[in-house]
Design an enzyme around this catalytic site. Sequence first.
Site, mmCIF file in Angstrom:
data_model
loop_
_atom_site.group_PDB
_atom_site.id
_atom_site.type_symbol
_atom_site.label_atom_id
_atom_site.label_comp_id
_atom_site.label_asym_id
_atom_site.label_seq_id
_atom_site.Cartn_x
_atom_site.Cartn_y
_atom_site.Cartn_z
ATOM 1 N N LYS A 112 70.474 46.365 -16.914
ATOM 2 C CA LYS A 112 70.137 47.244 -17.610
ATOM 3 C C LYS A 112 71.368 47.368 -19.173
ATOM 4 O O LYS A 112 72.313 46.259 -19.279
ATOM 5 C CB LYS A 112 69.900 47.848 -17.446
ATOM 6 C CG LYS A 112 68.196 46.949 -16.815
ATOM 7 C CD LYS A 112 67.413 46.641 -16.894
ATOM 8 C CE LYS A 112 66.206 45.796 -15.615
ATOM 9 N NZ LYS A 112 64.954 46.687 -15.635
HETATM 10 C C1 LIG Z 1 64.440 46.622 -14.196
HETATM 11 C C2 LIG Z 1 62.988 47.262 -15.404
HETATM 12 C C3 LIG Z 1 61.830 48.422 -15.085
HETATM 13 C C4 LIG Z 1 62.067 49.149 -13.508
HETATM 14 O O1 LIG Z 1 63.464 49.961 -13.693
HETATM 15 P P1 LIG Z 1 64.460 50.196 -12.734
HETATM 16 O O2 LIG Z 1 65.200 51.081 -12.853
HETATM 17 O O3 LIG Z 1 65.138 49.162 -12.617
HETATM 18 O O4 LIG Z 1 63.194 50.856 -11.958
HETATM 19 C C5 LIG Z 1 61.573 48.136 -15.747
HETATM 20 N N1 LIG Z 1 60.565 47.493 -17.062
HETATM 21 C C6 LIG Z 1 60.871 46.476 -16.820
HETATM 22 C C7 LIG Z 1 60.573 45.562 -18.114
HETATM 23 C C8 LIG Z 1 62.367 46.422 -16.274
HETATM 24 O O5 LIG Z 1 63.203 45.325 -16.770
#
Ligand SMILES: *Cc1c(COP(=O)(O)O)cnc(C)c1O
Length: 403
Positions: A190
């Site tokens: 992210k």
């Molecule tokens: C990665 C992601 C999440 C969740 O994040 P994590 O930290 O991996 O639990 C939620 N929504 C979207 C669209 C994502 O890409």
Amino acid sequence: MERFTGSFTQQEPIPEAAIEAAVAVMRHGRLHRYNAAPGEVAEAALLEEEFAALTGARYCLALASGGAAMTTALRASGVQAGDRVLTNAFTLAPVPGAIAAVGAVPEYVETTEDLVIDLNDLQAKLGRARILLLSHMRGHLCDMTRLMALCDAAGVTVIEDCAHTMGAAWDGVPSGRRGAMGCFSTQTYKHANSGEGGLLIGDDPQAMARAVILSGSYMLYGRHTAAPPEEAFAEVRLTTPNVSSRMDNLRAAILRPQLRTLDDRVDRWNALYRTMEAGLADTPALSLVPRPGAEAFVGSSIQWRLPDWPEAAVREMLARCAARGVELKWFGDPEPRAFTSRYDSWRYAPVPSLPRTDRVLAGLIDMRLPLTFTPDDVALIARIVRAETSAVWQAGAGVGART
Ligand SMILES: *Cc1c(COP(=O)(O)O)cnc(C)c1O
């Protein structure tokens, strides 16, 4: 023939300032967020203060993951077992997973060709739930002004999944600030990288007090310096379960310096995005996703559509790109692979008929843009994708593969 040799999953190193901050935490040993020396404000609390300031939220809570942030937000908003929760049909598995984790049932809303929630379908379904978990999947923001007007009129609470929109805004309002709560992820892929991690923001004292207790604060919630005041906890502290999902000081220390350089990363992602977009422009039978003027996005990945391509032609294009070092993801694959899956493979929940989403996903291609790529890398990737897409399309058109 040109070939790309870089890695689509290689992130940048953790910045030196963050490494030093992490080492300092390891040297003093107080990794647990409530293990603070006299007078010390823990890294986790400082991170919460700084992220609240960055987004303009009154309160912020650090959590173990983005998924934990969503589960906590749903529970803190009063979602009960058996409730329906509206959400995007086009999203990542942890989103319906968070709904299932609180015993609720996802009610999927259709997807437009611009990859956002279909507001007409949403309007038709608003009577079915009290909560919308709105996923800004792949960083695409819908018309947030219209969405909020629809949801406000129907009394539906919006919780935003901002996993791909940290640093993004609609009409100048940061992502996560229109809904009652915003959920962010600091997982490696992210916009800030602590391996795993999540951040939850909101303005409502009662809901955020419940979130703090849910995260596992015991009776130490007073150490949260970006949390609601003591009185908000009076009842909540005894009526809310501890669902242990805190962030620790080590991850918080790694994240704080990264927040300070977020703007710079956003600019670099967007430069890569615009390079890829320009390289693919006017490719026959390929549609880029338009970006509305009101949307300030973060181009950490890019999507395009191959509208109404036969499955075999998509597979051929993917194989030819892969052979030249370009790894693409395809949301039309009936088989879930790696991180990529879709609503009809989440069989723990009802699978509705969503023909509009099916048509969009059938030709939807997705590509990461890690910051270890240079603009020259991306220009090369675009030339490869353009050449292989055109070659497959022309060959297919010649033998009547076009549907
Ligand atoms: C990665 C992601 C999440 C969740 O994040 P994590 O930290 O991996 O639990 C939620 N929504 C979207 C669209 C994502 O890409």
